[in-house]
Structures are given as structure tokens and as C-alpha cells.
Motif scaffolding. Structure first.
Motif, mmCIF file in Angstrom:
data_model
loop_
_atom_site.group_PDB
_atom_site.id
_atom_site.type_symbol
_atom_site.label_atom_id
_atom_site.label_comp_id
_atom_site.label_asym_id
_atom_site.label_seq_id
_atom_site.Cartn_x
_atom_site.Cartn_y
_atom_site.Cartn_z
ATOM 1 N N VAL A 21 0.860 -1.189 0.000
ATOM 2 C CA VAL A 21 0.000 0.000 0.000
ATOM 3 C C VAL A 21 0.892 1.232 0.000
ATOM 4 O O VAL A 21 1.727 1.414 0.895
ATOM 5 N N ALA A 22 0.721 2.069 -1.009
ATOM 6 C CA ALA A 22 1.575 3.254 -1.174
ATOM 7 C C ALA A 22 0.719 4.483 -1.422
ATOM 8 O O ALA A 22 -0.390 4.396 -1.960
ATOM 9 N N SER A 23 1.237 5.628 -1.047
ATOM 10 C CA SER A 23 0.621 6.884 -1.480
ATOM 11 C C SER A 23 0.933 7.101 -2.958
ATOM 12 O O SER A 23 1.820 6.439 -3.519
ATOM 13 N N ARG A 24 0.222 8.015 -3.561
ATOM 14 C CA ARG A 24 0.497 8.332 -4.973
ATOM 15 C C ARG A 24 1.957 8.717 -5.159
ATOM 16 O O ARG A 24 2.639 8.200 -6.063
ATOM 17 N N ASP A 25 2.451 9.619 -4.320
ATOM 18 C CA ASP A 25 3.831 10.083 -4.477
ATOM 19 C C ASP A 25 4.826 8.948 -4.289
ATOM 20 O O ASP A 25 5.838 8.871 -4.992
ATOM 21 N N GLU A 26 4.546 8.046 -3.334
ATOM 22 C CA GLU A 26 5.443 6.916 -3.123
ATOM 23 C C GLU A 26 5.455 5.991 -4.337
ATOM 24 O O GLU A 26 6.526 5.553 -4.794
ATOM 25 N N ALA A 27 4.283 5.668 -4.852
ATOM 26 C CA ALA A 27 4.205 4.758 -5.995
ATOM 27 C C ALA A 27 4.928 5.339 -7.205
ATOM 28 O O ALA A 27 5.629 4.626 -7.935
ATOM 29 N N ILE A 28 4.778 6.643 -7.416
ATOM 30 C CA ILE A 28 5.458 7.287 -8.544
ATOM 31 C C ILE A 28 6.962 7.289 -8.328
ATOM 32 O O ILE A 28 7.739 6.942 -9.226
ATOM 33 N N ALA A 29 7.407 7.665 -7.125
ATOM 34 C CA ALA A 29 8.840 7.738 -6.845
ATOM 35 C C ALA A 29 9.503 6.363 -6.930
ATOM 36 O O ALA A 29 10.669 6.254 -7.339
#
Length: 402
Positions: A331-339
Motif C-alpha cells: 500500500v503506497a501513497s500516490r507520491d510513493e508509488a510514482i517515486a
């Protein structure tokens, strides 16, 4: 006032949440579906492309046969049903067999766009089965293209088929007539000529004819029924095995008709897993007050969810989903998944808002987040896909040369 009790998922009471950075990111730029056509047309002398998959040698005539839903692991587990395909796992026929990764999410719309554009979900923008349209705030189904959105606004990049055609390569797509004019075909697979053929046998014969139609040729053909059998009956069903047997004969039929100086590449858009019934395996979002709290829209599909929070609730939704799903999902935030590169090495600004405030990807092969009210058809499926597990990500790249 009686307080509601927490939903029971049959999982550990205090699971250790999986860190998003432990998810196995697809092999973008060197070993994914989006790298196949750039490699092939680079070998045909089309300018602007590089040789991304190093094991592949140039050929004057290239044919890609994409079998919807044929994962690498599922193929290797069924040698008796697919003797010809199994023979291609080695190099006995002058080619090589290896897995490549589908990309995230491992779903048809995203994968076909990656194949046809040579780009990854973060740039072509088909970043899920359903995603939020930032302009309208509605969920858009990118496979069925509902609600209607201007195709070339949604995905503005030219297809490799179009660029190859403009460079003088004889280019054709051979598929079912129902796909001749769909928005997904327009933005992912168009360029050159489209040839509608109803039967699988006719597609193989016509693909071979088109392959011989130029000194340099690029032909794409497609078969969808294996995926349909997996969704309805599961990959552990006689129906799925029967489809695999038929697909095996189709590949051999096409391989035996290759004109000189040709390479046939057999691949797929994703693998699949069977999800058992029961609360231990299927979490119903529409009946789960914890997961639904603060959520405005639920996108994606059972194994790869985009979660869109109400304004101001994104951090709380992220915390809750991590606590509830525990060690079963990344489970990731949008910013985490993109980074972390889940959607590729770049994400266009127009695509950022399509990605969920929270992104949840199944880490086990036997769990899914369903939605019985809002997604009754999808929730009833036996076979599912979308995440980054090997069973879903790894697809075959099998080669036959003449």
C-alpha cells in the motif's frame, strides 16, 4: 449507542505492513512489454528507437502474437496442454524463450497501450482498469472506454505501428472485427491496415500473408478467449486448459507459415491467479466500513486498486488501508508509488491525477479487494490479475525464426 465491530478478514491481528519499496517493480526500459516493439523496429531501421531487449536479434519481418491472459508461470505449469509453446521455452527451434514483465498494473488496457506505444503507464496514461478522470471527477473504464473521452486527448502519443508505417514498413493488425474501430485500438494499436478475421485459424493465416507483404513488415495479431475462460472459470479449469490447447495449435499453425527472414514473438498482456471464495480471500469494499471511510471513488480492480480520497482525507485513508490490509498488500501513497517507479520511469503531469491517492497492490496470490455492489461482474470472477506478483507480472516472450 452500539459501536460497530471491526470487519473480520481472517488475517493476523497485528500484521506488519509491507513496505511499498519491497514490491518487485517491473523491468521497465530493458525487459517489459513496452520494450518489445521499440526493439523490433530499431532492428528494422526505423529512426528514433533503440534496442532495449538485448537478447533479440534484428529481423526484416516481425510478427507479434499477443495471447490475452497467458502468464509465464501458467504456461510452464501446463506442458501437456501446450507442447508446442513449451518447446519454445528453450532454443531448440532457433529462438529463445524468456519472461518479460507486463508493467503495473498488469491489466489489458495498460499492457496493450504499452505494447503499441512503447511507453509505460505513467506516460501513455492508461494506468489501470478504471481510473479517475481529473477533468470530470468520474471513473473511466479504459478497456470499455466509458464514459466517452476523446481518445487522442487521453493518450496523445503516436503508436509504433503508425511510426513504422510512415517509415516505409509494411504494417498490419489482424484481430477480431469487433476491435476494428474501438478507442483502445485507435490509441494503442493503429497504424498501417487493420484486418478483421473471426476465427483464430483465419487470423493466423492472414497474419502470415501480411508478414510476407513487404520486405520489411510489422504484424500484430491477438487472441482473447484464454483470458475470458480464466476470468469465468479460473486457470484451474477444464475450460481454461481447453483454450490453452487451442492456442498452442494456433501458434504452431502461424509458425509453420512464416515467410523467409521472419521472427514470430509470442507474448501476453498479463498472467492470472484464481481467488478462492470467502472473507479470508475476498475483502468486499462495499461492505467494509473501515476501508470505505474517507474514500470518494474506488478504481482499478481487485488485485490493483486506485483509491481516491475525499478532500483532506488522503493521509487517513493511507493509514487505514495499511492497518487493515497489513501484510497482504503493498500500500503506497500516490507520491510513493510514482517515486518507486511502479508506473514507469516517468509520470506525465496529465497522468498524476489518474493515479489514486492510495495505490494497493496484492502481495499474495490468493487475495483481492472486491466491490459487490459497484462491481458485481468483476467481483464474481474466479481468475483475476493486476498486481506485481510473478504469477501476474511475468509473461512469455517466445521466439520462432525462419
Amino acid at each position: 449507542m452500539v459501536q460497530p465491530t471491526a470487519p473480520s478478514h481472517g488475517w493476523p491481528d497485528d500484521p506488519v505492513p509491507l513496505a511499498p519499496e519491497t514490491a518487485p517493480v517491473p523491468e521497465y526500459t530493458s525487459g517489459s512489454l513496452g520494450d518489445l516493439l521499440p526493439t523490433l523496429v530499431a532492428g528494422q531501421g526505423v529512426s528514433g528507437f533503440t534496442h532495449r531487449i538485448q537478447e533479440l536479434s534484428p529481423a526484416d519481418r516481425n510478427c507479434v502474437f499477443l495471447i490475452d491472459g497467458l502468464g509465464w508461470e501458467q504456461l510452464r505449469a501446463h506442458p501437456d496442454e501446450a507442447p508446442y509453446l513449451t518447446s519454445l521455452l528453450g532454443s531448440s527451434r532457433g529462438g529463445t524463450g524468456r519472461p518479460v514483465t507486463a508493467g503495473f498494473p498488469a491489466t489489458t488496457a495498460a499492457s496493450l497501450a504499452s505494447v503499441g506505444t512503447g511507453r509505460y503507464p505513467g506516460t501513455h496514461g492508461l494506468a489501470g482498469y478504471t481510473v479517475r478522470n481529473p477533468e470530470s471527477g468520474e471513473l473511466m473504464n479504459q478497456l470499455r472506454w466509458k464514459p466517452w473521452t476523446a481518445p487522442h486527448v487521453w493518450q496523445p502519443y503516436p503508436t509504433i505501428f503508425r511510426l513504422a508505417h510512415e517509415a516505409g514498413v509494411h504494417t498490419a493488425q489482424v484481430s477480431s472485427p469487433i476491435f476494428s474501430d474501438t478507442p483502445l485500438t485507435k490509441i494503442a494499436l493503429s497504424g498501417g491496415t487493420f484486418h478483421g478475421q473471426l476465427s483464430g485459424e483465419d487470423r493466423m493465416d492472414h497474419a502470415a500473408e501480411q508478414l510476407a507483404g513487404g520486405d520489411r513488415s510489422l504484424v500484430y495479431t491477438y487472441y482473447s478467449e484464454l483470458d475470458g475462460a480464466g476470468h469465468r472459470f479460473g486457470i484451474d479449469s477444464d475450460a481454461w486448459r481447453g483454450q490453452l490447447m487451442f492456442v498452442d495449435r494456433l501458434v504452431q499453425r502461424l509458425a509453420e507459415q512464416l515467410p523467409p527472414r521472419s521472427a514470430l514473438y509470442v507474448t501476453a498482456d498479463h498472467g492470472m491467479v484464481d481467488i478462492p471464495e470467502g472473507d479470508d480471500h475476498r475483502v468486499d469494499f462495499d461492505e467494509d466500513w473501515e476501508l470505505s471511510a474517507g474514500v470518494a471513488l474506488l478504481g482499478g480492480e481487485g488485485r490493483a486498486r486506485h483509491v481516491y480520497a475525499v478532500p483532506g482525507a488522503a493521509a487517513d485513508v493511507l493509514t487505514c488501508w495499511r492497518e487493515v490490509l497489513g501484510e497482504q498488500f503493498w500500500v503506497a501513497s500516490r507520491d510513493e508509488a510514482i517515486a518507486l517507479g511502479w508506473f514507469g520511469d516517468e509520470v506525465d503531469e496529465r497522468v498524476r491525477g489518474r493515479i489514486g491517492d492510495v495505490v494497493a497492490a496484492a502481495a499474495r496470490d490468493d487475495v483481492a479487494i472486491t466491490a459487490s455492489v459497484s462491481e458485481p461482474h468483476e467481483s464474481a470472477m474466479v481468475g483475476m490479475h493486476g498486481s506485481m506478483t510473478p504469477a501476474e507480472q511475468f509473461v512469455p516472450l517466445l521466439e520462432v525464426r525462419s
